[in-house]
Design a protein around this motif. Sequence first.
Motif, mmCIF file in Angstrom:
data_model
loop_
_atom_site.group_PDB
_atom_site.id
_atom_site.type_symbol
_atom_site.label_atom_id
_atom_site.label_comp_id
_atom_site.label_asym_id
_atom_site.label_seq_id
_atom_site.Cartn_x
_atom_site.Cartn_y
_atom_site.Cartn_z
ATOM 1 N N TYR A 126 -0.290 5.606 -7.432
ATOM 2 C CA TYR A 126 -1.391 4.639 -7.830
ATOM 3 C C TYR A 126 -2.833 5.182 -7.772
ATOM 4 O O TYR A 126 -3.144 5.995 -7.023
ATOM 5 C CB TYR A 126 -1.743 3.432 -7.073
ATOM 6 N N THR A 135 0.675 -1.378 0.012
ATOM 7 C CA THR A 135 -0.023 -0.108 -0.163
ATOM 8 C C THR A 135 0.737 1.388 -0.083
ATOM 9 O O THR A 135 0.717 2.131 -0.793
ATOM 10 C CB THR A 135 -1.112 -0.097 1.214
ATOM 11 N N ASP A 162 1.026 3.704 -3.109
ATOM 12 C CA ASP A 162 0.786 5.131 -2.744
ATOM 13 C C ASP A 162 1.787 6.372 -3.123
ATOM 14 O O ASP A 162 1.438 7.202 -3.570
ATOM 15 C CB ASP A 162 0.262 5.393 -1.273
ATOM 16 N N THR A 165 -6.884 4.762 -7.885
ATOM 17 C CA THR A 165 -7.733 3.690 -7.458
ATOM 18 C C THR A 165 -8.516 3.468 -8.590
ATOM 19 O O THR A 165 -9.163 4.652 -9.163
ATOM 20 C CB THR A 165 -8.382 4.028 -6.180
#
Length: 466
Positions: free
Chosen positions: A391, A383, A387, A393
């Motif tokens: 990235y 994660t 991040d 979503t």
Amino acid sequence: MRTLQSECETFVVDPFSASIILFVGRAWDAFTDPLVGFCISKSSWTRLGRLMPWIIFSTPLAIIAYFLIWFVPDFPQGQALWYLLFYCLFETLVTCFHVPYSALTMFISTEQSERDSATAYRMTVEVLGTVVGTAIQGQIVGQADTPCLQDPNGSEAAMEGANHTHSIASLKDTQNAYLLAAGVIASIYVICAVILTLGVREQREPYETQQAEPMSFFRGLRQVMSHGPYVKLIAGFLFTSLAFMLVEGNFALFCTYTLGFRNEFQNLLLAIMLSATFTIPIWQWFLTRFGKKTAVYVGISSAVPFLILVALMESNLIVTYVVAVAAGISVAAAFLLPWSRLPDVIDDFHLKQPHSRGTEPIFFSFYVFFTKFASGVSLGISTLSLDFAGYQTRGCSQPARVKFTLKMLVTMAPIALILVGLLLFKLYPIDEEKRRQNKKALQALRDEASSSGCSDTDSTELASIL
């Protein structure tokens, strides 16, 4: 876990709350593993055994909690609390099932070879169960999947228009799909628990009938975690598990964005899991023929060349399927072989601590704990890395930095972790010769306890006659 996050985001819980639910749930789950293990170790033997009552009574409660996880309540303000409560409750009840279920390996036979065989069967069925569960959930929920957003950096009006396309009827269909999948999986859970309860009987060691010293939680924890072979086994298992969990956790994103196989990643994941399922019996034969230490080095290190190939190659579907099958072979070795060593560690502990009885659930609970700990660390690393790389979503495409980060998470990082894990396994002291010595010593201890028990019985009968 990722499916729960998808459900929270799809329905009513914002991404931040979904992350909090997962983090708190994982932290709570980690806390309950050793606690449940200690409580089981203090349990008395019953007509059903020591472990089986935990499995029997936790199953119906776990089914209810699992179903309520996927149920969307009508009140909008407390839904995050609803998911957090039942997620933590479900994790606790699953721990009450999984720890005694894993520890049953030590109570179904006193023979090392039979315990190894039971471990292989257990891991095979667990992987097969993962395949079946993933297929059921994927097929049912996939019919109501949320499409990606074509313009994730677009205007607010465009985003609102995309969100409005997800109609109330579509949301209801998605909710029903999750509930249907939960019902099917819960039914399988019950069937498996019934088969386990009716088909397995615990065997009590003869020397366990002797009076054991009372042991507090912290004393038991100190004894278990100060046992050298156990610490070294856990350390190696932690690094190798983390390596394969990084691959598993990022494989879907890697196939979708880096390799461009958006419609193939489910088939690739299925190839990995089926390959692992079918090769676990082969690794069981290998460790019986060549020894566990050799099997660990050969099995886990076999993933390295294929991970290097993935890092260097261009997008090629055929090569990707070959790598997926090879990865499944290594996954089978990585999860079977360390678990097969745990009974050997417990036997060694019983010889060195002859007055500490009932510690098997503590050993297995911490093993389960470190498995979940590796999963949490893998999720955190993935994660944070994605991040930081930017990235997006639900985006249909990702920046080049994200694609490079995914490649590193699936290839170079696991390779480094595998090498560290193999180095730690090198320090593990229980080889085949040590196993044979421990087996003879334990058998002598059982014979002595049986002879002592027979003498006590004869003395009691003689006294009653006189």
